[in-house]
Design an enzyme around this catalytic site. Structure first.
Site, PDB file in Angstrom:
ATOM      1  N   LEU A  27     -14.749  18.812 -24.351  1.00 35.25           N
ATOM      2  CA  LEU A  27     -15.835  17.993 -23.804  1.00 35.25           C
ATOM      3  C   LEU A  27     -16.750  18.774 -22.854  1.00 35.25           C
ATOM      4  O   LEU A  27     -16.302  19.478 -21.967  1.00 35.25           O
ATOM      5  CB  LEU A  27     -15.214  16.823 -23.030  1.00 35.25           C
ATOM      6  N   ASP A  28     -18.045  18.598 -23.011  1.00 37.37           N
ATOM      7  CA  ASP A  28     -19.051  19.225 -22.133  1.00 37.37           C
ATOM      8  C   ASP A  28     -18.984  20.742 -22.141  1.00 37.37           C
ATOM      9  O   ASP A  28     -19.479  21.399 -21.226  1.00 37.37           O
ATOM     10  CB  ASP A  28     -18.907  18.756 -20.658  1.00 37.37           C
TER      11      ASP A  28
END
Lengths: 290, 290, 290, 290
Positions: C232-233
Site C-alpha cells: 500500500l502507498d
C-alpha cells in the site's frame, strides 16, 4: 474555502496615507463590538502615497445595525481620512454573469466550481454570441442567452446584453468572449468586468498569441487575467501565470497547454474578486491574497 | 554533473527530415565500436521538416582515430543526408570569455561554479568596460582586461576585444554587459555569444525593464537568455524563467529579486551550451535538456 | 494533443543494455517502411544496466501487416537482445475504468476531458462503493456500477468488480477510491492500476495526510500518482507535484488546495500511461515525457 | 531589500486572541508618534486561539526614547493582553555565526550576500569541525575557528564553541554542519539555531536523503530549513522548496541539483529570521513574508 461565512464582513479602504489610520479603523470597529479576524494593508509610499486596507471582522457582537455601522463609519472615520471604502458581507454572494463565445474550458470550470460551492457566487445568466454551449450551461439550471454579434448589430447586441444584466449582476466575467466590448459597455461595470487573456501580457498583445509565442520560440507560455478598461488588453492585471514549454510543442499544443493555465489564472482572479481581495490602484492592482 | 567525461563524445546533427536517418547514424557508430549512451531527437515536421539530433557515445572501443571517425562520418552519413553536424568531446572543455560591466551577480556565479568544476569550461579572460570588478576576478587567477567604451571609441574598443579573444575562446558570455555589440562583432561568433536580458522577452524590450514591469503592475518578472544576433534583444531564446512578485515590491526590489532569476537562467543557458545541448533553428532553439 | 493518431504506432522496449540496440531497432523499422518520428531512451547504467526505449513511428508505408511486423520484430530483434516489448497504435484508444468513492474532483476531470477528446481513452464504466455520483456519471452516457463494500463482503465485492472489468478494460484508475484493494485484485492488472495519493509520498503515508501536513506545519503540500502494488502507498511513482501553503491555511483549506494538485497530478499520470510513456523499472518508473 | 533601515522598527507579538488587540497596539503607537508602515497578523483561531502580529513602524517622530517606548508598551499594552513581544530596530543588524563542515555551497552564498549588503547581518565568526574552508572564509575578513569533533571530545568541542559564541552572536546558522548538536547546546539559543536539511521533511529523515530519494524514484527532491530543537530533524519548519527531477538523474546528480535548492531555501529562511518575520508557534512557524 471560507469559514464562518454567516458572520464574516469585509472592509476595503483606499485613502491618502498618513499616521493614525489603522488606529482609527480598528478602534472604531472594536468600539462597535466587531472582532477583526484578518487584516492586511499596503502603502504605495509612507510619505504622500496611497494607503490600502482590507480586513475581515466578525459581526455576532455588533452593537448596531449594518446600516448604522455604515453611517457611523462614513462620518467618523471615512470622511476625516478621505477614504473610498466598502463594507460587504460574505453571506451576500456576488452575482456573476459569464460572457463566452465557443471555448468552454474556462466557462465549465466556473460553472462547476460555483455549483459545488467552491466559488462564493451565484450565476444568474450566461450570455454568448453563439448558441453552441446552451446545453452544457442549461444542465446547471442557468439561463443561457444567445445574442449574435455581427459587424452591423454590435451596438444593438451590447444594448441587449446590458438590458439583461441590469440590476441582476455584480460582476461580469469574460470566459474567452471573443468580441471587443465598447468603452460604453465597460463604463457600466467599472473594475467589474474581468477578462482572461491567453498570453503573458504585455507580451503577445493582439490576435493569436499562441501562434506568436510559437513563432518566437519562447520557453514559457502564460495567461493574464485583468479588469477590462477602454484600452484593450491593457486594464489592471489581477493575476498571471506561466507554463514551461519547449521546441517539441506545436502551436496547437501550446494552445492546449495554455488553456489549463487560462483556467487556473481566471479561477484565482475571479475568486479574489469575489472575496473582495482586489483593489484597483490606477492601472495596477493591490491583491491581498491569503 | 557529467560522468565519464574522459570517454564521452557528442554528435549534433541538423538535416532535412526523411526516413532512415536514425538507422544510418546509429549503425555507423555501432560499426565503429561507439556505444550510444544518450540519444535525443526532434523533427519540426515529419514531412519536409528539419531533423535535429543530439547523441552521446562512449569512445573506449572506437576502431579508428577521431580524425578517421570524422572523415568517415562526413562521407558515408553526413553527405548523403545533407547534414550540418559536429562531434565534440567532453574532455575538451569549451573556453568561455565573460564580458561584464558593473553588475557582478551573474559573473561571480559563473566564476565560482567554473572554479569548482560545476561548469565544464575554462575561463581564459574577463573583459569589462569598467575596472570595478578587477579584484574579484583576479582572485580566481583569471585575466581581467579593462577596455573603456565611449561614444567615440566604440569601434576601436570592439576591435581590441576581438584581438584579445581571437583564437582563445569558443563562446562569449555577456554577464550583464551594458554595451550594444555591433553586428560585425557578433558575426565573429555566430550563435556563440550568449546574453542575459533582465525581462521575460518579448515583454519589456529596451531600457529599464524592471521599472517597466513595475509600472505595468505585472505579477511575475522574468529573465531571458538568448544568443545575440544583429537584432538587439531578438536572438534565439535559450532559456527563460519567472519569479512571482506583488504590489508590495518596489522597482528596486523587483530588480533585486530579478537578479536571482537572471543568474539562474544564465547558468542554465550557459551549461546547456557548454554541454552541446542547444541547436539553433532559425530564430528559435532546440534544447535537448536532461 | 497528438497529431496523426491514425498513423502513429509506439514501440516500448526494456532489455539489458549493450551496444547495437538502437541500430538494430531503427534499421529493422526503416527496412519495413516505418518512419520514426519520436525517439527517447534511457539506460540505468551503460555497463550492465537496463536499457529503456520508447519510439513513435508512422505506418502508412509499412511493407507488411501489423501481425507480420510483430512476428518479425520478435524473432529478429527482440529475441536476440532479450527484450520485453510492446507495439501499440494511437488509433486504438485504451479502455479506462474509474473506481471512485465520494470525492468527485478527480473523476469529473477525467470524464470531462475524455468526453472532449483531450484524453485518448474510452471509459466503459465507473465503479463506486457509493451511489452518490451516479447522476454525474450517467450524464456522460457512461455505465455506473454501485458495489457496496463492507468489512464482511470485501472479497465478494472485489470479485464482482473483477467480473465487470474482465475483458473490457486496459487500465483501472483509482480516482480517490477509499478502499484498499487486495493483492489478488491488483495482480489481475499489474502496473495497470493507477492511484492518486493525497500527499507528497513518502511523507504522510497513511490516513488523513492533510491533517498530518497541517500538524507538521509543512510549507508545501503535494500529491503522488503511482501504480498500485501489493504494498500500500508504495508502488512505483509516476508523477508528483506540490503547492505552496502557509500558516494561514487550516487543515480544511489544505485539503481544498490539495484537491487541485491531486487532479493535476492524476491527469498527467493517466495521460502518460495512455500515451505509453511510462515503463516500470522495479519500484521506480521511467517516464518519457514530451 | 529594505528601505529606510535607519528609521524602521519592528514589533513582534504573540498572545491569546481576543478582541481589541489591534486597536490597543495601533493606538499606542500612534499616540507615541510612531507611523505604522507594515502590518501583518494571524490568528490560529478567533475563539481561544493564539494571535500573532508583526508590524513595522517609523521612528523619526517618536515622542520618547526607545527605552521609554519599551517600558510603556510593557505596562500599558503587553501586560494587559498577556503578550510575548519584542521590538527590534533594522539599523541594529543581527550577528550571525555560521557552523559548517566541508560543503561550502550554503556558506559561500551567505558570506557573499552578507558582504554585499544583500543580507542584513554581520558575521562575527565561522566555526568548523574541519580546516578546509579557512582560506575561503578569511578572504572575507571573517574569523575562522577550527574545532575538531571526535566521538570522545564532543562535549568539550561544544563547550569551546559556546565560549566563542557567548555574547557575540544573535543567531547560529548550520550551513551543512554534519555534527549533531546536543540539547544542551541548543538550549543556549532557543529558536535561534537554523539548520538546512537536504530533503523535503518529513520525507527522508536521516542519513543520505538524496540516495533515499533516488532509491524511491521520487519525481521531486527538496530541502527544508528549520529551527533546531532537541529532537533531530523535527524542529519548526521555516521554509521548504522542491526541484523536479527524473529517472535520468543519478543519486550524485540529485545531490548536485539539491544543493541549489538547499542554498535557496536556507537563504530565504535566514533572511526571514534576520528581518524578524518568523514567530514560532509550538512545533510550527508563522512566517510573515512580503
Amino acid at each position: 474555502m471560507i469559514d464562518n461565512d454567516a458572520t464574516t464582513a469585509r472592509l476595503l479602504v483606499t485613502c491618502p496615507d498618513k499616521p493614525g489610520i489603522i488606529s482609527a479603523v480598528s478602534t472604531f470597529l472594536f468600539n462597535h463590538g466587531a472582532n477583526i479576524t484578518d487584516f492586511d494593508q499596503h502603502s504605495s509610499d509612507a510619505h504622500g502615497g496611497t494607503f490600502f486596507l482590507r480586513l475581515e471582522f466578525q459581526t455576532p457582537d455588533l452593537d448596531c445595525s449594518r446600516d448604522a455601522l455604515r453611517n457611523n463609519f462614513a462620518t467618523r472615520v471615512a470622511e476625516p481620512y478621505g477614504m473610498q471604502w466598502q463594507i460587504s458581507y460574505a453571506s451576500e454572494k456576488k452575482r456573476m454573469a459569464v460572457l463566452v463565445s465557443r471555448h468552454d474550458h474556462v466557462l465549465m470550470d466556473l460553472l462547476w466550481r460555483t455549483s459545488r460551492g467552491d466559488l462564493p457566487a451565484t450565476i444568474p445568466m450566461v450570455i454568448s454570441n453563439h448558441d453552441d454551449l446552451r446545453d452544457e450551461v442549461e444542465r446547471f439550471g442557468i439561463e443561457y442567452h444567445h445574442i449574435p454579434v455581427t459587424a452591423d448589430n454590435k451596438a444593438e447586441a451590447e444594448a441587449e446584453a446590458l438590458r439583461l444584466l441590469e440590476g441582476r449582476v455584480d460582476v461580469v466575467v469574460l470566459a474567452r468572449y471573443m468580441q471587443i466590448l465598447s468603452p460604453d459597455f465597460v463604463s457600466n461595470y467599472p473594475h467589474r468586468v474581468i477578462n482572461i487573456h491567453h498570453s503573458f501580457l504585455p507580451a503577445f498583445v493582439g490576435a493569436n498569441p499562441y501562434q506568436q509565442a510559437h513563432d518566437k520560440g519562447v520557453k514559457l507560455i502564460g495567461a493574464t487575467s485583468h479588469y477590462v478598461t477602454a484600452d484593450l488588453d491593457q486594464g489592471p492585471i489581477i493575476e498571471q501565470n506561466v507554463q514551461r514549454v519547449s521546441h517539441r510543442h506545436s502551436a496547437a499544443e501550446l494552445k492546449s497547454l495554455g488553456q489549463d493555465v487560462e483556467r487556473q489564472v481566471m479561477l484565482r482572479a475571479v475568486r479574489w474578486h469575489l472575496e473582495d481581495r482586489v483593489i484597483v490602484d490606477g492601472n495596477k492592482t493591490v491583491v491581498f491574497v491569503k
